[in-house]
Design a protein around this motif. Structure first.
Motif, PDB file in Angstrom:
ATOM      1  N   PHE A 137      79.918  30.561  -5.876  1.00 53.72           N
ATOM      2  CA  PHE A 137      79.677  31.789  -6.655  1.00 53.72           C
ATOM      3  C   PHE A 137      81.000  32.407  -7.103  1.00 53.72           C
ATOM      4  N   LYS A 138      81.965  32.446  -6.201  1.00 56.98           N
ATOM      5  CA  LYS A 138      83.258  33.055  -6.539  1.00 56.98           C
ATOM      6  C   LYS A 138      83.936  32.298  -7.673  1.00 56.98           C
ATOM      7  N   ARG A 139      83.931  30.964  -7.593  1.00 56.17           N
ATOM      8  CA  ARG A 139      84.592  30.170  -8.629  1.00 56.17           C
ATOM      9  C   ARG A 139      83.877  30.304  -9.983  1.00 56.17           C
ATOM     10  N   LYS A 140      82.554  30.303  -9.984  1.00 56.86           N
ATOM     11  CA  LYS A 140      81.808  30.463 -11.241  1.00 56.86           C
ATOM     12  C   LYS A 140      82.112  31.819 -11.868  1.00 56.86           C
ATOM     13  N   TRP A 141      82.152  32.857 -11.026  1.00 54.75           N
ATOM     14  CA  TRP A 141      82.448  34.204 -11.527  1.00 54.75           C
ATOM     15  C   TRP A 141      83.868  34.271 -12.078  1.00 54.75           C
ATOM     16  N   GLN A 142      84.825  33.678 -11.375  1.00 54.85           N
ATOM     17  CA  GLN A 142      86.208  33.684 -11.836  1.00 54.85           C
ATOM     18  C   GLN A 142      86.341  32.965 -13.177  1.00 54.85           C
ATOM     19  N   ASN A 143      85.690  31.828 -13.307  1.00 54.18           N
ATOM     20  CA  ASN A 143      85.750  31.083 -14.568  1.00 54.18           C
ATOM     21  C   ASN A 143      85.169  31.896 -15.720  1.00 54.18           C
ATOM     22  N   LYS A 144      84.067  32.594 -15.453  1.00 55.91           N
ATOM     23  CA  LYS A 144      83.430  33.417 -16.486  1.00 55.91           C
ATOM     24  C   LYS A 144      84.344  34.563 -16.896  1.00 55.91           C
ATOM     25  N   MET A 145      84.934  35.252 -15.908  1.00 55.36           N
ATOM     26  CA  MET A 145      85.792  36.404 -16.207  1.00 55.36           C
ATOM     27  C   MET A 145      87.051  35.967 -16.960  1.00 55.36           C
ATOM     28  N   LYS A 146      87.612  34.835 -16.576  1.00 53.22           N
ATOM     29  CA  LYS A 146      88.798  34.325 -17.277  1.00 53.22           C
ATOM     30  C   LYS A 146      88.460  33.995 -18.723  1.00 53.22           C
ATOM     31  N   ALA A 147      87.291  33.395 -18.940  1.00 54.11           N
ATOM     32  CA  ALA A 147      86.875  33.045 -20.299  1.00 54.11           C
ATOM     33  C   ALA A 147      86.704  34.282 -21.168  1.00 54.11           C
ATOM     34  N   GLN A 148      86.363  35.409 -20.522  1.00 53.88           N
ATOM     35  CA  GLN A 148      86.173  36.666 -21.251  1.00 53.88           C
ATOM     36  C   GLN A 148      87.456  37.493 -21.312  1.00 53.88           C
ATOM     37  N   GLY A 149      88.526  36.958 -20.728  1.00 54.16           N
ATOM     38  CA  GLY A 149      89.799  37.666 -20.736  1.00 54.16           C
ATOM     39  C   GLY A 149      89.820  38.891 -19.836  1.00 54.16           C
ATOM     40  N   LYS A 150      89.019  38.880 -18.799  1.00 51.44           N
ATOM     41  CA  LYS A 150      88.923  40.021 -17.880  1.00 51.44           C
ATOM     42  C   LYS A 150      89.559  39.674 -16.534  1.00 51.44           C
ATOM     43  N   PRO A 151      90.005  40.696 -15.781  1.00 51.80           N
ATOM     44  CA  PRO A 151      90.596  40.432 -14.461  1.00 51.80           C
ATOM     45  C   PRO A 151      89.557  39.848 -13.494  1.00 51.80           C
ATOM     46  N   CYS A 152      90.029  38.971 -12.621  1.00 52.47           N
ATOM     47  CA  CYS A 152      89.099  38.314 -11.693  1.00 52.47           C
ATOM     48  C   CYS A 152      89.653  38.343 -10.270  1.00 52.47           C
ATOM     49  N   ASP A 153      90.321  39.441  -9.927  1.00 52.05           N
ATOM     50  CA  ASP A 153      90.967  39.527  -8.617  1.00 52.05           C
ATOM     51  C   ASP A 153      90.226  40.431  -7.636  1.00 52.05           C
ATOM     52  N   LYS A 154      89.074  40.986  -8.035  1.00 50.63           N
ATOM     53  CA  LYS A 154      88.363  41.893  -7.137  1.00 50.63           C
ATOM     54  C   LYS A 154      86.870  41.556  -7.063  1.00 50.63           C
ATOM     55  N   PRO A 155      86.535  40.345  -6.615  1.00 53.62           N
ATOM     56  CA  PRO A 155      85.111  39.986  -6.504  1.00 53.62           C
ATOM     57  C   PRO A 155      84.440  40.708  -5.328  1.00 53.62           C
ATOM     58  N   ASN A 156      83.131  40.893  -5.425  1.00 49.20           N
ATOM     59  CA  ASN A 156      82.388  41.486  -4.319  1.00 49.20           C
ATOM     60  C   ASN A 156      81.020  40.827  -4.176  1.00 49.20           C
ATOM     61  N   ILE A 157      80.456  40.951  -2.987  1.00 46.02           N
ATOM     62  CA  ILE A 157      79.095  40.490  -2.696  1.00 46.02           C
ATOM     63  C   ILE A 157      78.309  41.684  -2.179  1.00 46.02           C
ATOM     64  N   VAL A 158      77.069  41.823  -2.608  1.00 43.94           N
ATOM     65  CA  VAL A 158      76.188  42.880  -2.111  1.00 43.94           C
ATOM     66  C   VAL A 158      75.233  42.284  -1.088  1.00 43.94           C
TER      67      VAL A 158
END
Length: 496
Positions: A137-158
């Protein structure tokens, strides 16, 4: 003429182990001994010390399987020297693991076409499975955020505050913020509405628990899925769901087949389950299953060839035994759907017998739910004379290992006893446990109230001192007993 020979003092083979010098002195505990000892002596010394362990069959704190058929035990011992990672050397074992993955994926209603292979892996337990799913999940989210040009250094889980500690480990080890939905008095699982409110753009997934460790209750994954679909539509996000089915994954398909919690729900992208719990295998096997290949980023999969063939691997460890994988396949084909259903129904029925016996005593509130993991969680209606920690400690004299614990925030003033009903817990044992609990209550009723008496004296002697509420008294008693148990563990465990 009879020839005789006098044995030399060095000939230890004719001596009783208990008369030998090896049991007359203490063996080193922290440093390897200088000299060897006979195998019989080593076995006897270790076996004698292990007798002080509790009886696994009576360890009702554990969800983990403590009994298997002799035929399966033999299979496990026959394969105990196989290193599972050597797939080229043990291709049949690898094939058995793949069969297990596919059987479990179909059990969880994975959307597989004809001849399509399921995506999953065997793990040491659900903890490793959760780590792997979380990393995906973390890697998929990071790849998506990078593709959108957004920061990906503060992931969270609920999650809910009732999650098992392995989720806290994942968050800390892999630098993911854990956003916990607090519990409330009388509601001891994650509230889907509150969980979705906490979701933001940095949420890599929402983790739902199918079978809470605290009271066995299933969280409402269907409601969570529906609410999250609406939020994703409103925000343009695509926040997914992971289901931690460590305890309930091998229960719900057989007892509650109409319950929608698995891959029938579109946002459920991965599921973990413990084969060593209600999968009915000894400790050391878990499973991580993904909805499809797109949900497991390929860059997390390593390919090696130095063991003789190209081998894909996605695990946190490398070497591990084959026995538990083989045992899982044995159970799946030995029992089949019918057999697992019979086992789970029997566990459910024995939980009912225990629950009704406790209710009949009139002394307990039942915290667990009838729909969920077959366990009984209960607390005293009146703890003014003695509390759940005292009951837990006293029951050990009868051989029963039953944990007492406090609920997480904001329900930590509630103390609970929990009995997990496993395959090898018979109706006779359930009835016997009720009798022994009644004996313990009678014994405690005849003893002076220990901690409460001290509190009462302190309040009586303190003029003008603020009178504590019932909740404050309960929290103080709970803290005192937690300290008592912790101090006791320190005395018996010299090594951390």
């Amino acid at each position: 003429m009879v020839l005789s020979k006098t044995a030399s003092e060095s000939d230890v083979s004719i001596h009783s182990t208990f008369a030998s010098r090896y049991v007359r002195t203490s063996l080193p505990r922290f440093k390897m001994p200088e000299n060897s000892i006979p195998k019989e002596a080593a076995y006897q010394i270790i076996n004698d010390e292990l007798m002080l362990d509790g009886n696994p069959r009576l360890n009702l704190a554990s969800f983990v399987t403590t009994w298997m058929e002799p035929e399966c035990n033999k299979l496990m011992m026959d394969s105990i020297n196989k290193n599972y990672v050597d797939m080229g050397e043990y291709p049949v074992t690898t094939e058995l693991q793949n069969r297990c993955v596919n059987m479990i994926a179909h059990l969880f209603n994975a959307p597989l076409g004809d001849g399509e292979t399921a995506v999953g892996v065997g793990t040491v337990g659900s903890s490793e499975a959760i780590m792997l799913a979380g990393l995906a999940f973390k890697r998929k989210w990071q790849n998506k955020m990078k593709a959108q040009g957004k920061p990906c250094d503060k992931p969270n889980i609920v999650t809910g505050a009732n999650v098992q500690v392995c989720w806290e480990k994942f968050a800390r080890y892999f630098e993911v913020e854990l956003k916990e939905v607090k519990l409330s008095d009388g509601y001891y699982v994650m509230d889907p509405e509150k969980a979705v409110e906490m979701v933001d753009e940095n949420t890599i997934c929402v983790a739902a628990i199918l079978g809470s460790t605290l009271n066995g209750e299933f969280e409402d994954v269907k409601r969570l899925n529906d609410l999250l679909i609406e939020k994703n539509k409103e925000t343009g996000w695509d926040t997914p769901i992971h289901v931690d089915a460590a305890s309930g994954g091998f229960i719900a398909p057989f007892l509650y087949p109409e319950l929608e919690w698995d891959f029938r729900l579109p946002l459920v992208k991965s599921i973990n389950v413990s084969g060593h719990k209600y999968g009915l295998v000894y400790a050391g096997i878990g499973w991580a299953i993904w909805r499809n290949k797109e949900d497991l980023p390929d860059e997390l999969i390593f390919h090696i060839n130095y063991l003789g063939a190209d081998q894909p691997t996605f695990t946190l460890n490398f070497s591990k035994g084959s026995s538990q994988v083989i045992a899982q396949y044995y159970q799946l084909i030995r029992l089949g759907f019918e057999g697992y259903k019979n086992v789970m129904e029997n566990c459910q029925e024995n939980a009912r017998v225990l629950r009704e016996g406790l209710e009949k005593s009139g002394r307990f509130n039942i915290i667990s739910k009838e729909i969920g993991v077959p366990l009984v969680a209960f607390s005293l209606k009146d703890n003014s004379q003695h509390n759940e920690f005292e009951i837990s400690e006293t029951l050990r004299r009868f051989g029963w290992i039953i944990p007492a614990y406090t609920m997480p925030p904001n329900a930590q003033h509630v103390t609970v006893l929990r009995v997990v009903i496993r395959e090898d817990f018979s109706r006779t044992l359930a009835e016997r446990l009720v009798i022994d609990i009644e004996k313990v209550l009678h014994e405690l009723d005849t003893l002076p109230a220990r901690v409460n008496a001290k509190l009462a004296v302190a309040e009586a002697n303190g003029s003008g001192v603020h009178k504590k509420t019932d909740r404050e008294v309960q929290l103080e008693i709970t803290a005192a007993w937690k300290k008592f148990v912790a101090d006791k563990k320190k005395k018996t465990n010299g090594v951390c």
